[in-house]
Design a protein around this motif. Sequence first.
Motif, PDB file in Angstrom:
ATOM      1  N   ILE B  11       0.828  -1.202   0.000  1.00  0.00           N
ATOM      2  CA  ILE B  11       0.000   0.000   0.000  1.00  0.00           C
ATOM      3  C   ILE B  11       0.871   1.265   0.000  1.00  0.00           C
ATOM      4  O   ILE B  11       0.565   2.234  -0.684  1.00  0.00           O
ATOM      5  N   TYR B  12       1.969   1.242   0.750  1.00  0.00           N
ATOM      6  CA  TYR B  12       2.763   2.474   0.862  1.00  0.00           C
ATOM      7  C   TYR B  12       3.357   2.860  -0.490  1.00  0.00           C
ATOM      8  O   TYR B  12       3.472   4.042  -0.801  1.00  0.00           O
ATOM      9  N   ARG B  38      -2.189  11.428   9.667  1.00  0.00           N
ATOM     10  CA  ARG B  38      -3.405  10.820  10.206  1.00  0.00           C
ATOM     11  C   ARG B  38      -4.627  11.130   9.344  1.00  0.00           C
ATOM     12  O   ARG B  38      -5.485  10.268   9.120  1.00  0.00           O
ATOM     13  N   ASP B  39      -4.686  12.371   8.837  1.00  0.00           N
ATOM     14  CA  ASP B  39      -5.814  12.729   7.969  1.00  0.00           C
ATOM     15  C   ASP B  39      -5.806  11.889   6.695  1.00  0.00           C
ATOM     16  O   ASP B  39      -6.843  11.406   6.253  1.00  0.00           O
ATOM     17  N   ALA B  41      -4.421   8.971   6.296  1.00  0.00           N
ATOM     18  CA  ALA B  41      -4.732   7.591   6.659  1.00  0.00           C
ATOM     19  C   ALA B  41      -6.245   7.414   6.788  1.00  0.00           C
ATOM     20  O   ALA B  41      -6.813   6.444   6.293  1.00  0.00           O
ATOM     21  N   ALA B  42      -6.899   8.396   7.427  1.00  0.00           N
ATOM     22  CA  ALA B  42      -8.346   8.301   7.628  1.00  0.00           C
ATOM     23  C   ALA B  42      -9.067   8.400   6.287  1.00  0.00           C
ATOM     24  O   ALA B  42     -10.027   7.674   6.038  1.00  0.00           O
ATOM     25  N   LEU B  44      -7.916   7.617   3.285  1.00  0.00           N
ATOM     26  CA  LEU B  44      -7.689   6.428   2.459  1.00  0.00           C
ATOM     27  C   LEU B  44      -8.108   5.149   3.169  1.00  0.00           C
ATOM     28  O   LEU B  44      -8.089   4.075   2.576  1.00  0.00           O
ATOM     29  N   LYS B  45      -8.465   5.273   4.465  1.00  0.00           N
ATOM     30  CA  LYS B  45      -8.805   4.119   5.298  1.00  0.00           C
ATOM     31  C   LYS B  45      -7.675   3.082   5.308  1.00  0.00           C
ATOM     32  O   LYS B  45      -7.881   1.890   5.051  1.00  0.00           O
ATOM     33  N   VAL B  46      -6.477   3.577   5.555  1.00  0.00           N
ATOM     34  CA  VAL B  46      -5.330   2.678   5.701  1.00  0.00           C
ATOM     35  C   VAL B  46      -4.665   2.947   7.041  1.00  0.00           C
ATOM     36  O   VAL B  46      -4.844   4.005   7.646  1.00  0.00           O
ATOM     37  N   ASN B  47      -3.911   1.982   7.484  1.00  0.00           N
ATOM     38  CA  ASN B  47      -3.136   2.060   8.703  1.00  0.00           C
ATOM     39  C   ASN B  47      -2.230   3.309   8.700  1.00  0.00           C
ATOM     40  O   ASN B  47      -1.575   3.595   7.700  1.00  0.00           O
ATOM     41  N   ASN B  49       0.525   3.857  10.212  1.00  0.00           N
ATOM     42  CA  ASN B  49       1.952   3.514  10.055  1.00  0.00           C
ATOM     43  C   ASN B  49       2.329   3.354   8.579  1.00  0.00           C
ATOM     44  O   ASN B  49       3.470   3.597   8.194  1.00  0.00           O
ATOM     45  N   THR B  50       1.358   2.931   7.755  1.00  0.00           N
ATOM     46  CA  THR B  50       1.603   2.772   6.318  1.00  0.00           C
ATOM     47  C   THR B  50       1.840   4.136   5.670  1.00  0.00           C
ATOM     48  O   THR B  50       2.745   4.296   4.844  1.00  0.00           O
TER      49      THR B  50
END
Lengths: 235, 127
Positions: B11-12, B38-39, B41-42, B44-47, B49-50
Amino acid sequence: MIDSERVVVIEGLRKRYPGVNALAGIDLTLSRGEIWGLLGPNGSGKSTLLKCLVGLVRPDAGRIEICQEPFSRRAKANIAFVPEVDNLYRWMTVQETMDFIAAFYDDWQPQRAKELLDFMRLDPKSKVSTLSKGMKARLKLTLALARKAPLVLLDEPLSGIDPSSRDRIVEGIVRQFKSEEQTMVLSTHAVGETERLFDSVIFLEEGRVRLVGSAEDLRMEYGKSINDLFKEVYA
Amino acid sequence: MEINFDQSIPIYLQIIDEIKRLVATGTLQPGDKLPSQRDLAAELKVNANTVQRAYREMELLGLVETLRGQGTFVCDDHQIVESTRKEMLTNLVNDFLQSMRSLGCSEQEILKRVGDGLFEDREVKDR
């Protein structure tokens, strides 16, 4: 891995039910700051493993260490557990449920709880009995994430949940999970829709660890999604 | 940002590719601010850390820089737009050539096909 990063250490964990070997010798070390996917078909031992971690099931053999402490009632204060079953009191309102849970735990964060309720679009005045399954799932996650517990265990938080609640829950986990201080284990058999949440995954099969590793490394190594790998492992 | 993830690829890497594409097409300009980890990640709905890993790799590549307390920015250097675009074009051409060769195309046939393709494309547009 330095010791303070080992949030969960499991050694030789076994549990037999009449006629079923639910856990047939599990060894696992979970590091801090990660979201772990605990994957496997129904009956592979996911729930039993989680229940052993919170002390709801007593293992026949093996050792569990949580936050560098041998398992004890005190260690349970470090765990926020969301069971798959409906554990809410139907006659309470959302706010009453929150207050009730808050009273049990020293690490309850009132401000965070308020933000979470807002984010999950839950009305504090709603009666639990009027909530849909998806709304109840949102409330259960709110109760777990409002605590500052170093270990969060979610048993099938997305099974049978409508897509909009599922999206809220996934986004809630991404936004609210504090990787500096928390570790999360999320069990599921619906891998496709959750795999992007995971740092690492554990494949359980008939009470044994079949495969464990970093999700991105596994994608790279096998050239497959975790979901396709899952289908292959259990084919 | 919206990414149609292929979950069989890390994913990264796909997040890095998408940001490179935004830079190459000028949607993201040198000096522009990227969403917080964090935004994104939210969104894209991914972790988280990714996303952190993607940002860290892009820093190492010299594509973005993180300023303490201010966030992550596309490097304020106009050369990176051209170099990112060139890199993407090279990758596209390499992938294309590899696919053509795997179908048994000779160099001449590849050139002819491309020429024909461009010609047909022009005809369609002129119509």
